[in-house]
Design a protein around this motif. Structure first.
Motif, PDB file in Angstrom:
ATOM      1  N   VAL A 225       3.818   2.301   2.546  1.00 38.79           N
ATOM      2  CA  VAL A 225       4.715   3.402   2.229  1.00 38.79           C
ATOM      3  C   VAL A 225       3.917   4.699   2.269  1.00 38.79           C
ATOM      4  CG1 VAL A 225       6.247   4.417   0.485  1.00 38.79           C
ATOM      5  CG2 VAL A 225       6.112   1.923   0.738  1.00 38.79           C
ATOM      6  N   GLY A 226       4.502   5.758   2.846  1.00 38.62           N
ATOM      7  CA  GLY A 226       3.817   7.043   2.900  1.00 38.62           C
ATOM      8  C   GLY A 226       4.688   8.164   2.393  1.00 38.62           C
ATOM      9  N   SER A 227       4.058   9.206   1.859  1.00 38.94           N
ATOM     10  CA  SER A 227       4.777  10.422   1.486  1.00 38.94           C
ATOM     11  C   SER A 227       4.284  11.561   2.361  1.00 38.94           C
ATOM     12  CB  SER A 227       4.566  10.761   0.008  1.00 38.94           C
ATOM     13  OG  SER A 227       3.251  11.241  -0.208  1.00 38.94           O
ATOM     14  N   ALA A 228       5.206  12.459   2.685  1.00 35.21           N
ATOM     15  CA  ALA A 228       4.874  13.624   3.492  1.00 35.21           C
ATOM     16  C   ALA A 228       5.814  14.757   3.081  1.00 35.21           C
ATOM     17  CB  ALA A 228       5.011  13.305   4.981  1.00 35.21           C
ATOM     18  N   GLY A 229       5.640  15.931   3.691  1.00 34.24           N
ATOM     19  CA  GLY A 229       6.340  17.112   3.218  1.00 34.24           C
ATOM     20  C   GLY A 229       7.476  17.614   4.071  1.00 34.24           C
ATOM     21  N   SER A 230       7.923  16.846   5.076  1.00 35.81           N
ATOM     22  CA  SER A 230       9.064  17.272   5.886  1.00 35.81           C
ATOM     23  C   SER A 230       9.759  16.045   6.460  1.00 35.81           C
ATOM     24  CB  SER A 230       8.625  18.185   7.032  1.00 35.81           C
ATOM     25  OG  SER A 230       7.930  17.457   8.026  1.00 35.81           O
TER      26      SER A 230
ATOM     27  N   ARG B  72      -1.160  24.608   3.922  1.00 37.09           N
ATOM     28  CA  ARG B  72       0.302  24.682   3.805  1.00 37.09           C
ATOM     29  C   ARG B  72       0.979  23.412   4.315  1.00 37.09           C
ATOM     30  NH1 ARG B  72      -0.438  29.854   6.944  1.00 37.09           N
ATOM     31  NH2 ARG B  72      -0.934  31.477   5.414  1.00 37.09           N
ATOM     32  N   GLY B  73       0.206  22.520   4.941  1.00 39.84           N
ATOM     33  CA  GLY B  73       0.782  21.273   5.452  1.00 39.84           C
ATOM     34  C   GLY B  73       1.463  21.414   6.794  1.00 39.84           C
ATOM     35  N   VAL B  74       1.081  22.425   7.572  1.00 39.23           N
ATOM     36  CA  VAL B  74       1.703  22.634   8.880  1.00 39.23           C
ATOM     37  C   VAL B  74       1.313  21.537   9.869  1.00 39.23           C
ATOM     38  CG1 VAL B  74       1.747  24.201  10.883  1.00 39.23           C
ATOM     39  CG2 VAL B  74       1.910  25.125   8.559  1.00 39.23           C
ATOM     40  N   ASN B  75       0.117  20.992   9.721  1.00 37.30           N
ATOM     41  CA  ASN B  75      -0.414  20.041  10.694  1.00 37.30           C
ATOM     42  C   ASN B  75       0.175  18.653  10.531  1.00 37.30           C
ATOM     43  OD1 ASN B  75      -2.048  20.094   8.167  1.00 37.30           O
ATOM     44  ND2 ASN B  75      -3.065  18.338   9.135  1.00 37.30           N
ATOM     45  N   THR B  76       0.145  17.911  11.658  1.00 37.90           N
ATOM     46  CA  THR B  76       0.336  16.464  11.627  1.00 37.90           C
ATOM     47  C   THR B  76      -0.950  15.870  12.193  1.00 37.90           C
ATOM     48  OG1 THR B  76       2.716  16.642  11.959  1.00 37.90           O
ATOM     49  CG2 THR B  76       1.712  14.525  12.469  1.00 37.90           C
ATOM     50  N   GLY B  77      -1.551  14.933  11.486  1.00 35.48           N
ATOM     51  CA  GLY B  77      -2.837  14.395  11.907  1.00 35.48           C
ATOM     52  C   GLY B  77      -3.948  15.416  11.697  1.00 35.48           C
TER      53      GLY B  77
ATOM     54  N   VAL C 188       0.837  -1.207   0.000  1.00 33.96           N
ATOM     55  CA  VAL C 188       0.000   0.000   0.000  1.00 33.96           C
ATOM     56  C   VAL C 188       0.870   1.254   0.000  1.00 33.96           C
ATOM     57  CG1 VAL C 188      -1.787   1.276   1.263  1.00 33.96           C
ATOM     58  CG2 VAL C 188      -1.807  -1.240   1.261  1.00 33.96           C
ATOM     59  N   PHE C 189       0.473   2.233  -0.803  1.00 31.57           N
ATOM     60  CA  PHE C 189       1.102   3.553  -0.812  1.00 31.57           C
ATOM     61  C   PHE C 189       0.045   4.591  -0.465  1.00 31.57           C
ATOM     62  CE2 PHE C 189       2.452   7.223  -3.777  1.00 31.57           C
ATOM     63  CZ  PHE C 189       3.183   7.849  -2.775  1.00 31.57           C
ATOM     64  N   VAL C 190       0.394   5.506   0.440  1.00 30.27           N
ATOM     65  CA  VAL C 190      -0.514   6.561   0.893  1.00 30.27           C
ATOM     66  C   VAL C 190       0.164   7.913   0.680  1.00 30.27           C
ATOM     67  CG1 VAL C 190      -1.957   7.399   2.789  1.00 30.27           C
ATOM     68  CG2 VAL C 190      -1.223   4.997   2.749  1.00 30.27           C
ATOM     69  N   SER C 191      -0.489   8.828  -0.033  1.00 31.20           N
ATOM     70  CA  SER C 191       0.030  10.196  -0.146  1.00 31.20           C
ATOM     71  C   SER C 191      -0.639  11.068   0.910  1.00 31.20           C
ATOM     72  CB  SER C 191      -0.206  10.752  -1.548  1.00 31.20           C
ATOM     73  OG  SER C 191      -1.585  10.768  -1.873  1.00 31.20           O
ATOM     74  N   GLY C 192       0.016  12.180   1.252  1.00 27.08           N
ATOM     75  CA  GLY C 192      -0.500  13.000   2.348  1.00 27.08           C
ATOM     76  C   GLY C 192      -0.582  12.180   3.612  1.00 27.08           C
TER      77      GLY C 192
ATOM     78  N   ASP D 252      -5.083   7.941  -2.483  1.00 26.96           N
ATOM     79  CA  ASP D 252      -4.673   9.249  -3.002  1.00 26.96           C
ATOM     80  C   ASP D 252      -5.340  10.402  -2.274  1.00 26.96           C
ATOM     81  OD1 ASP D 252      -3.470  11.143  -4.588  1.00 26.96           O
ATOM     82  OD2 ASP D 252      -4.853  10.910  -6.262  1.00 26.96           O
ATOM     83  N   ASN D 253      -4.526  11.194  -1.586  1.00 32.96           N
ATOM     84  CA  ASN D 253      -4.999  12.427  -0.974  1.00 32.96           C
ATOM     85  C   ASN D 253      -4.439  13.661  -1.675  1.00 32.96           C
ATOM     86  OD1 ASN D 253      -6.486  11.390   1.400  1.00 32.96           O
ATOM     87  ND2 ASN D 253      -4.488  10.602   2.022  1.00 32.96           N
ATOM     88  N   VAL D 254      -3.597  13.461  -2.673  1.00 32.42           N
ATOM     89  CA  VAL D 254      -2.811  14.554  -3.236  1.00 32.42           C
ATOM     90  C   VAL D 254      -3.070  14.784  -4.719  1.00 32.42           C
ATOM     91  CG1 VAL D 254      -0.451  15.350  -3.706  1.00 32.42           C
ATOM     92  CG2 VAL D 254      -1.002  14.317  -1.497  1.00 32.42           C
TER      93      VAL D 254
END
Length: 341
Positions: free
Chosen positions: A181-186, A328-333, A155-159, A227-229
């Motif tokens: 597998v996950g992708s994130a911005g930091s 802007r993607g500042v949050n986690t969760g 499984v791959f998860v974006s956002g 897909d969230n992105v």
């Protein structure tokens, strides 16, 4: 709890202008409005937590969609939890904790049929906006009902560090996925996905092309993509999906603020030869799963097998800024706003 005095007025957030591309603070207006005493069949709720969610960006555009657009110069709405202050419905009493859809305001007068009692003893009140609310149900239904997750799936998860994505990855592992597998911005979010949420691998999509990083993390491809992105993430996933792979199209935050057509995906023709299934989802189509969802997810929360992360912003006056930070993607969760008092 005795019935409380109804305030004469309270604050609410209005949409002042339709955003062109990325929203800016001046697109929102904080105004004071009269608070209406509930009539028969209605309740008045003092909101304790408000939800800000990516889908709200789409409602700021004057276009036809699955939910009506916000109206200029009127209060916006969204998920909220709070306490009944006054009731015109015998099913609700002052002091009851309820979940409802009139957020973006301090007090809400609404049809009691549109409120659901929740138990603040069973879980923190804000959890009903996140892990036990719409984001949790989206992850659960999207992964199991739409995506048809099977034991052993890759499984791959974006956002993946967001409200929905962080739960998708955890639930996939709990349900027997062989690789998540996950992708994130930091870098911080990537570390959290692996160290705290149990993802097998994660990468920062800003470091290198998504397709390149996904190929390294899942060298044998993926069976299911959540897909969230959209955009380059969807293109990369189409390339990595195995024959008869599935993609759950939940969100496309990469293009919510774009004013031009998305550049990707450019490889949709691969869906033919691979016999892929790309299916959009709306959580409201899966209400029948609600009892199963609450029972199973609440059990995982109690056992500590699943974490419901929150980013809490204090102060009603900071609601618009919390929404902008979400984009802007500042949050986690889950991003929530906690009202004072």
């Amino acid at each position: 709890m005795a019935e409380q005095a109804v305030p004469a007025a309270a604050r609410e957030w209005h949409l002042a202008a339709r955003p062109q591309g990325w929203p800016v603070p001046t697109d929102f207006a904080l105004v004071e409005a009269p608070v209406r005493t509930p009539g028969p069949g209605e309740i008045l709720v003092r909101n304790a937590f408000l939800s800000v969610d990516p889908y709200m960006r789409g409602r700021m555009n004057d276009v036809k969609s699955y939910v009506p657009p916000f109206q200029l110069g009127k209060a916006m709405d969204g998920g909220a939890v709070g306490y009944v202050v006054a009731s015109g419905d015998e099913a609700f009493a002052p002091g009851d904790a309820v979940l409802h859809g009139l957020g973006w305001r301090e007090y809400a007068t609404l049809d009691a049929r549109h409120a659901v009692k929740v138990d603040p003893q069973a879980a923190p009140l804000s959890a009903y906006l996140g892990v036990l609310g719409m984001p949790g149900m989206t992850a659960y239904a999207g992964l199991l009902a739409v995506g048809g997750l099977k034991e052993g799936d890759k499984v791959f998860v974006s956002g993946a560090a967001g409200a929905v994505g962080s739960l998708v990855g955890q639930i996939a592992k709990l349900k027997g996925a062989s690789l998540v597998v996950g992708s994130a911005g930091s870098a911080e979010k990537v570390a959290k996905l692996v160290d705290e949420y149990g993802f097998d691998a994660a990468f920062n999509y800003k470091d290198a092309p998504v397709a390149e990083q996904l190929a390294k993390a899942a060298p044998d491809g993926i069976d299911l993509y959540f897909d969230n992105v959209g955009g380059d993430h969807l293109e990369a996933a189409i390339g990595a999906l195995t024959v008869h792979g599935r993609a759950v199209l939940c969100g496309a935050i990469a293009q919510y603020n774009e004013t031009t057509a998305p550049a990707a995906p450019r490889n949709l023709a691969l869906a033919i030869g691979k016999r892929l299934r790309l299916e959009g989802m709306l959580v409201r189509d899966h209400d029948a799963l609600q009892p199963q969802f609450v029972a199973e997810v609440a059990g995982w929360l109690r056992s500590g097998e699943l974490r419901g992360e929150e980013t809490v912003v204090d102060g009603f006056e900071n609601t618009a800024e919390a929404f902008l930070d979400l984009l802007r993607g500042v949050n986690t969760g889950k991003m929530v706003v906690r009202l004072e008092g």
